[in-house]
Design a protein around this motif. Sequence first.
Motif, PDB file in Angstrom:
ATOM      1  N   SER A   1       2.491   6.492  18.302  1.00  0.00           N
ATOM      2  CA  SER A   1       2.959   5.527  19.299  1.00  0.00           C
ATOM      3  C   SER A   1       4.478   5.344  19.198  1.00  0.00           C
ATOM      4  O   SER A   1       5.193   5.368  20.204  1.00  0.00           O
ATOM      5  CB  SER A   1       2.226   4.204  19.082  1.00  0.00           C
ATOM      6  OG  SER A   1       2.961   3.146  19.623  1.00  0.00           O
ATOM      7  N   GLU A   2       4.962   5.194  17.978  1.00  0.00           N
ATOM      8  CA  GLU A   2       6.412   5.005  17.782  1.00  0.00           C
ATOM      9  C   GLU A   2       7.205   6.257  18.168  1.00  0.00           C
ATOM     10  O   GLU A   2       8.195   6.180  18.884  1.00  0.00           O
ATOM     11  CB  GLU A   2       6.701   4.673  16.315  1.00  0.00           C
ATOM     12  CG  GLU A   2       6.482   3.210  15.979  1.00  0.00           C
ATOM     13  CD  GLU A   2       6.477   2.956  14.467  1.00  0.00           C
ATOM     14  OE1 GLU A   2       6.894   3.858  13.717  1.00  0.00           O
ATOM     15  OE2 GLU A   2       6.035   1.866  14.064  1.00  0.00           O
ATOM     16  N   GLN A   3       6.735   7.396  17.690  1.00  0.00           N
ATOM     17  CA  GLN A   3       7.485   8.632  17.906  1.00  0.00           C
ATOM     18  C   GLN A   3       7.526   9.031  19.380  1.00  0.00           C
ATOM     19  O   GLN A   3       8.545   9.508  19.861  1.00  0.00           O
ATOM     20  CB  GLN A   3       6.870   9.788  17.095  1.00  0.00           C
ATOM     21  CG  GLN A   3       7.015   9.635  15.585  1.00  0.00           C
ATOM     22  CD  GLN A   3       8.454   9.792  15.126  1.00  0.00           C
ATOM     23  OE1 GLN A   3       9.208  10.539  15.722  1.00  0.00           O
ATOM     24  NE2 GLN A   3       8.844   9.070  14.103  1.00  0.00           N
ATOM     25  N   LEU A   4       6.401   8.849  20.062  1.00  0.00           N
ATOM     26  CA  LEU A   4       6.335   9.333  21.449  1.00  0.00           C
ATOM     27  C   LEU A   4       6.601   8.236  22.469  1.00  0.00           C
ATOM     28  O   LEU A   4       6.599   8.484  23.673  1.00  0.00           O
ATOM     29  CB  LEU A   4       4.963   9.977  21.712  1.00  0.00           C
ATOM     30  CG  LEU A   4       4.595  11.146  20.779  1.00  0.00           C
ATOM     31  CD1 LEU A   4       3.264  11.757  21.187  1.00  0.00           C
ATOM     32  CD2 LEU A   4       5.687  12.211  20.781  1.00  0.00           C
ATOM     33  N   GLY A   5       6.825   7.029  21.983  1.00  0.00           N
ATOM     34  CA  GLY A   5       7.151   5.941  22.899  1.00  0.00           C
ATOM     35  C   GLY A   5       6.005   5.599  23.847  1.00  0.00           C
ATOM     36  O   GLY A   5       6.233   5.305  25.019  1.00  0.00           O
TER      37      GLY A   5
ATOM     38  N   ASP B   1       9.526  16.743  20.244  1.00  0.00           N
ATOM     39  CA  ASP B   1       8.728  15.584  19.819  1.00  0.00           C
ATOM     40  C   ASP B   1       7.723  15.995  18.755  1.00  0.00           C
ATOM     41  O   ASP B   1       7.491  15.287  17.780  1.00  0.00           O
ATOM     42  CB  ASP B   1       7.932  15.013  21.008  1.00  0.00           C
ATOM     43  CG  ASP B   1       8.818  14.299  22.004  1.00  0.00           C
ATOM     44  OD1 ASP B   1       9.729  13.586  21.575  1.00  0.00           O
ATOM     45  OD2 ASP B   1       8.570  14.461  23.219  1.00  0.00           O
TER      46      ASP B   1
END
Lengths: 79, 425
Positions: free
Chosen positions: A14-18, A40
């Motif tokens: 969730s954080e990495q891919l926004g 990503d």
Amino acid sequence: MSDDILGKVQKIVSEQLGVDEAEVKPEANFANDLGADSLDTVELVMALEEEFDIEIPDEAAESISTVQSAVDFIKSKSA
Amino acid sequence: MAPSEKQVDEIQRSKKRVVITGMGAITPLGNTLADYWQGLMTSKNGIDRVTAFDASNHGSQVAGQVEGFDPLEYMDRKDVKRAARFAHFAIAGSKQAIADAKLEITDLNAEQVGVMIGTGIGGIQVMEDQQEIYLNKGPSRCSPFMIPMMIANMAAGLTAIQVGAKGPNSCSVTACAAGSNAIGDAFRLVQNGYAQAMICGGTESAVTPLTFAGFSSMRAMSTRNDDPTHASRPFDKDRDGFVLGEGSGILILEELEHAISRGARIYAEMVGYGMSCDAYHMTGIAPGGEGAVRAIRLALKDGGLAPEDVSYVNAHGTSTPVNDPNETAAIKTVLGDHAYKITVSSTKSMTGHLLGGSGGIEGVAAVMAVANDRVPPTINLENPDPACDLDYVAHKSREQTVNVALSNSFGFGGHNVTLAFKKYK
């Protein structure tokens, strides 16, 4: 333990891919469902390595395309 | 064979007129065009002690930082994460400018709309962060986004992605002249028919430890750390160096007929672009501002302007000991006695020096002066340097008919750029 891994993976994805955590279902495909591009994916793999203190070789990383496949790989490493 | 005078005339006539139809600004004085201009008109001070990092062991500890800026107002979470702050500023300023111009970019005109955004340094904070990771954790932990985030051209590249502009796209990296070079290069593209509209200007975000260390070692920055609001004092005899600022200034340059056909509001016309190089020293200035003289002259000639046509000069005015008297001398060399009849001001007294971003926000200030018949002040000018004897609009903004405004920008490397804007008639 396995729930923990899933939860942590979901949070990192969730954080990495926004994307919202709710979208990060086990069957979700990073590229097709969550909009990840090649950069990503590299960064995501790095973040998983860091979080779980494991090494994910490039060949293995290629097979990690869904949230569940990431969880399975991490489990196999920490078993 | 050189073209005949008649041929030159024909080339000139075939050139298209270029007007400014929209602007955007992210600055230490405010994060919209309206707030920026209001700040300039009310002598607002955008400079304070550095909060972006702990500067306590640095020689200079003051900066003009952008406050209250939220990139999420302009792009989604993922795009924010994948871009450096200098690119955030460029994207935000560009979206503001496009909205201000009411310019619609569609499948039909996308290839006729381009982006030219300069920066002096690019994403240096990204590099500093990644260098730390490299040293602490090794090369395999460095982000795959490091390179695409830090490279200087990414402000222009990401802006194009964000707004769908598929036309000419590039980036000037001429240090403190970068923003003005970008505007000038965009002007040429529209003038010669390569684009109907260009999103152009400058952006910078370099309030970082390494940047401060480097400029401090050059003795280029003000060390008035106990009195930050008076640290940037162009043309004052007690000036002691520039104050680093950050932000972006973006303009929409549009071909006149295109602007008219869609009923766009026109702020001013851009008529001239002059550039030259000192070919003298890496960081020093050629005596008497010899290179600046040529840039100003070329801009006037390009715009078909006489020295007497100039109403206002937005100076480079960095507040360094060496710039301000040399720039003053250059203005006097070109304008002669007329130099004493015009106004000259350095808005860096309020914003600090945005390096590659400065040409952007100062181009905006010059255009606004033409559009509003009001010139921004030079604040903190308490005791003018005897070598600086022009009317620098000390302390307070002033009403004045501004038919022609020039904007000067000079960069390390000896780059000199002058832009000329004129009242649209």
